[in-house]
Write a protein that holds these residues in place. Structure first.
Motif, PDB file in Angstrom:
ATOM      1  N   ARG A 127     -19.100  -6.921  -2.386  1.00 45.89           N
ATOM      2  CA  ARG A 127     -17.986  -7.842  -2.162  1.00 45.89           C
ATOM      3  C   ARG A 127     -16.823  -7.120  -1.499  1.00 45.89           C
ATOM      4  NH1 ARG A 127     -18.194 -10.569  -8.217  1.00 45.89           N
ATOM      5  NH2 ARG A 127     -19.883 -12.071  -7.780  1.00 45.89           N
ATOM      6  N   PHE A 128     -16.416  -7.613  -0.341  1.00 39.59           N
ATOM      7  CA  PHE A 128     -15.254  -7.071   0.365  1.00 39.59           C
ATOM      8  C   PHE A 128     -14.048  -7.954   0.079  1.00 39.59           C
ATOM      9  CE2 PHE A 128     -18.902  -5.788   3.027  1.00 39.59           C
ATOM     10  CZ  PHE A 128     -18.715  -4.415   3.053  1.00 39.59           C
ATOM     11  N   GLY A 129     -12.979  -7.364  -0.453  1.00 45.29           N
ATOM     12  CA  GLY A 129     -11.775  -8.129  -0.748  1.00 45.29           C
ATOM     13  C   GLY A 129     -10.835  -8.169   0.441  1.00 45.29           C
ATOM     14  N   GLU A 130      -9.760  -8.901   0.298  1.00 42.98           N
ATOM     15  CA  GLU A 130      -8.765  -8.993   1.358  1.00 42.98           C
ATOM     16  C   GLU A 130      -8.037  -7.654   1.518  1.00 42.98           C
ATOM     17  OE1 GLU A 130      -6.141 -12.227   0.665  1.00 42.98           O
ATOM     18  OE2 GLU A 130      -7.722 -13.756   0.735  1.00 42.98           O
ATOM     19  N   PRO A 131      -7.705  -7.291   2.759  1.00 41.72           N
ATOM     20  CA  PRO A 131      -7.020  -6.008   2.998  1.00 41.72           C
ATOM     21  C   PRO A 131      -5.682  -5.922   2.258  1.00 41.72           C
ATOM     22  CG  PRO A 131      -7.815  -6.964   5.054  1.00 41.72           C
ATOM     23  CD  PRO A 131      -7.967  -8.025   4.004  1.00 41.72           C
ATOM     24  N   LEU A 132      -5.397  -4.740   1.745  1.00 44.43           N
ATOM     25  CA  LEU A 132      -4.152  -4.494   1.022  1.00 44.43           C
ATOM     26  C   LEU A 132      -3.195  -3.679   1.882  1.00 44.43           C
ATOM     27  CD1 LEU A 132      -5.664  -3.354  -2.414  1.00 44.43           C
ATOM     28  CD2 LEU A 132      -4.946  -5.673  -1.777  1.00 44.43           C
ATOM     29  N   ASP A 133      -1.965  -4.152   1.998  1.00 44.30           N
ATOM     30  CA  ASP A 133      -0.899  -3.395   2.636  1.00 44.30           C
ATOM     31  C   ASP A 133      -0.100  -2.727   1.526  1.00 44.30           C
ATOM     32  OD1 ASP A 133       1.229  -2.347   4.001  1.00 44.30           O
ATOM     33  OD2 ASP A 133       2.127  -4.283   4.526  1.00 44.30           O
ATOM     34  N   LEU A 134      -0.213  -1.427   1.424  1.00 43.59           N
ATOM     35  CA  LEU A 134       0.405  -0.704   0.313  1.00 43.59           C
ATOM     36  C   LEU A 134       1.794  -0.174   0.641  1.00 43.59           C
ATOM     37  CD1 LEU A 134      -2.736   1.317  -0.831  1.00 43.59           C
ATOM     38  CD2 LEU A 134      -1.896  -0.853  -1.733  1.00 43.59           C
ATOM     39  N   SER A 135       2.253  -0.372   1.861  1.00 44.51           N
ATOM     40  CA  SER A 135       3.535   0.201   2.289  1.00 44.51           C
ATOM     41  C   SER A 135       4.738  -0.228   1.448  1.00 44.51           C
ATOM     42  CB  SER A 135       3.792  -0.125   3.761  1.00 44.51           C
ATOM     43  OG  SER A 135       3.836  -1.529   3.991  1.00 44.51           O
ATOM     44  N   PRO A 136       4.762  -1.460   0.870  1.00 40.61           N
ATOM     45  CA  PRO A 136       5.923  -1.825   0.051  1.00 40.61           C
ATOM     46  C   PRO A 136       6.148  -0.921  -1.161  1.00 40.61           C
ATOM     47  CG  PRO A 136       4.723  -3.799   0.685  1.00 40.61           C
ATOM     48  CD  PRO A 136       3.876  -2.630   1.081  1.00 40.61           C
ATOM     49  N   HIS A 137       5.135  -0.152  -1.554  1.00 38.19           N
ATOM     50  CA  HIS A 137       5.304   0.721  -2.724  1.00 38.19           C
ATOM     51  C   HIS A 137       6.168   1.932  -2.424  1.00 38.19           C
ATOM     52  CE1 HIS A 137       2.618  -1.529  -5.281  1.00 38.19           C
ATOM     53  NE2 HIS A 137       1.661  -1.484  -4.375  1.00 38.19           N
ATOM     54  N   GLY A 138       6.306   2.284  -1.143  1.00 37.28           N
ATOM     55  CA  GLY A 138       7.131   3.432  -0.793  1.00 37.28           C
ATOM     56  C   GLY A 138       6.356   4.463   0.005  1.00 37.28           C
ATOM     57  N   PRO A 139       6.958   5.632   0.261  1.00 33.75           N
ATOM     58  CA  PRO A 139       6.316   6.668   1.077  1.00 33.75           C
ATOM     59  C   PRO A 139       5.254   7.447   0.314  1.00 33.75           C
ATOM     60  CG  PRO A 139       8.427   7.452   0.300  1.00 33.75           C
ATOM     61  CD  PRO A 139       8.334   6.010  -0.139  1.00 33.75           C
ATOM     62  N   ALA A 140       4.386   8.104   1.066  1.00 33.57           N
ATOM     63  CA  ALA A 140       3.316   8.894   0.458  1.00 33.57           C
ATOM     64  C   ALA A 140       3.851  10.062  -0.350  1.00 33.57           C
ATOM     65  CB  ALA A 140       2.369   9.402   1.549  1.00 33.57           C
ATOM     66  N   THR A 141       5.070  10.503  -0.053  1.00 35.76           N
ATOM     67  CA  THR A 141       5.665  11.633  -0.771  1.00 35.76           C
ATOM     68  C   THR A 141       6.136  11.272  -2.172  1.00 35.76           C
ATOM     69  OG1 THR A 141       7.763  11.112   0.326  1.00 35.76           O
ATOM     70  CG2 THR A 141       6.384  12.830   1.329  1.00 35.76           C
ATOM     71  N   SER A 142       6.183   9.984  -2.480  1.00 33.19           N
ATOM     72  CA  SER A 142       6.648   9.530  -3.788  1.00 33.19           C
ATOM     73  C   SER A 142       5.485   9.414  -4.770  1.00 33.19           C
ATOM     74  CB  SER A 142       7.343   8.163  -3.652  1.00 33.19           C
ATOM     75  OG  SER A 142       7.529   7.558  -4.922  1.00 33.19           O
ATOM     76  N   GLY A 143       5.571  10.160  -5.864  1.00 29.89           N
ATOM     77  CA  GLY A 143       4.532  10.080  -6.879  1.00 29.89           C
ATOM     78  C   GLY A 143       4.433   8.688  -7.478  1.00 29.89           C
ATOM     79  N   ARG A 144       5.580   8.042  -7.668  1.00 33.47           N
ATOM     80  CA  ARG A 144       5.593   6.688  -8.220  1.00 33.47           C
ATOM     81  C   ARG A 144       4.901   5.715  -7.262  1.00 33.47           C
ATOM     82  NH1 ARG A 144       8.808   2.029  -8.230  1.00 33.47           N
ATOM     83  NH2 ARG A 144       8.866   0.957 -10.259  1.00 33.47           N
TER      84      ARG A 144
END
Length: 259
Positions: free
Chosen positions: A196-213
């Motif tokens: 099963r392929f789900g809908e693509p996720l845009d993760l950018s709203p979570h913040g930059p890759a440098t942020s652990g959170r």
């Protein structure tokens, strides 16, 4: 086949090469092995329309069996690459050639696996592939689940997605552990799998890759999407090998980021 990919990590120092892909063996595999596997194993494939037709994309999947890294390329409407440990490509004689040719034919790329620098080098290889607009498949759990439960995700997939801007397509695999259980040498024809392929996720709203959170929140979103597709019981723990020393036991007990 992980950022944390599923063939088990080696303990040797990490070495990576510039990724090689889309060679003759791969083109032959896509044209011959894929339709043959679909005919023989009759996988149920859902959500192919959710896979972007072009551009960089990360497939993030649950991990139940060795054949997961065959099932995803077979089911995907576009070529997919994943990392496999280098020993599969370094054998000698006819057996070594056969192993190398087979793994190249299903989109595998050789990498020396391990912790520390090895993990960073593996991420670098995958980043190169994404920079070229290709698709890569990763397993956020890090290794195969031997009890069928879905384990907590490591942050490597989210880090890669946030760093490159590539969308993440969650994948739910069902039944691969029945088609080829741990320890089996050949898959059975008595069972069918579902991809099963789900809908693509845009993760950018979570913040930059440098942020652990941001990495943790993005990882949790990925795992929630995988869980919605696979329907597995949640383990609420990381899939880790039992600690062999006191230091390892302390490290596993203390809060730290798993990539």
């Amino acid at each position: 086949m992980t950022s944390e990919q599923s063939v088990e990590p080696e303990t040797s120092p990490a070495e990576t090469e510039k990724p090689r892909h889309a060679g003759f063996a791969y083109a032959l595999g896509r044209s011959l092995i894929t339709p043959l596997a679909r005919t023989i194993y009759r996988p149920r494939i859902e959500g192919r329309e959710n896979v972007p037709k072009d551009g960089a994309v990360i497939f993030a999947s649950n991990h139940l069996s060795f054949i997961d890294s065959i099932a995803i390329p077979v089911a995907s409407p576009r070529p997919v690459h994943f990392l496999a440990k280098s020993t599969y490509f370094e054998g000698t004689g006819f057996k070594g050639w056969l192993s190398k040719t087979f793994f190249e034919s299903i989109g595998a790329i050789s990498v020396r696996r391990g912790a520390g620098k090895a993990a960073l080098d593996a991420l670098d290889v995958q980043r190169q592939l994404l920079d070229e607009g290709l698709a890569v498949a990763l397993y956020p759990e890090g290794t195969r689940s031997t009890d069928g439960r879905l384990y907590k995700g490591r942050t490597g997939v989210a880090f890669l997605a946030l760093q490159t801007g590539a969308p993440v397509v969650p994948v739910g695999l069902i039944g691969t552990d029945k088609v080829m259980p741990v320890g089996a040498k050949m898959p059975t024809l008595k069972e069918r799998i579902t991809v099963r392929f789900g809908e693509p996720l845009d993760l950018s709203p979570h913040g930059p890759a440098t942020s652990g959170r941001a990495r943790r929140l993005a990882t949790d979103e990925i795992m929630a999407a995988i869980h919605a597709l696979s329907g597995q019981e949640l383990a609420d723990a990381y899939n880790e090998a039992p600690a062999q020393s006191t230091i390892e036991k302390i490290k596993q007990a203390l809060p730290h980021e798993r990539r």
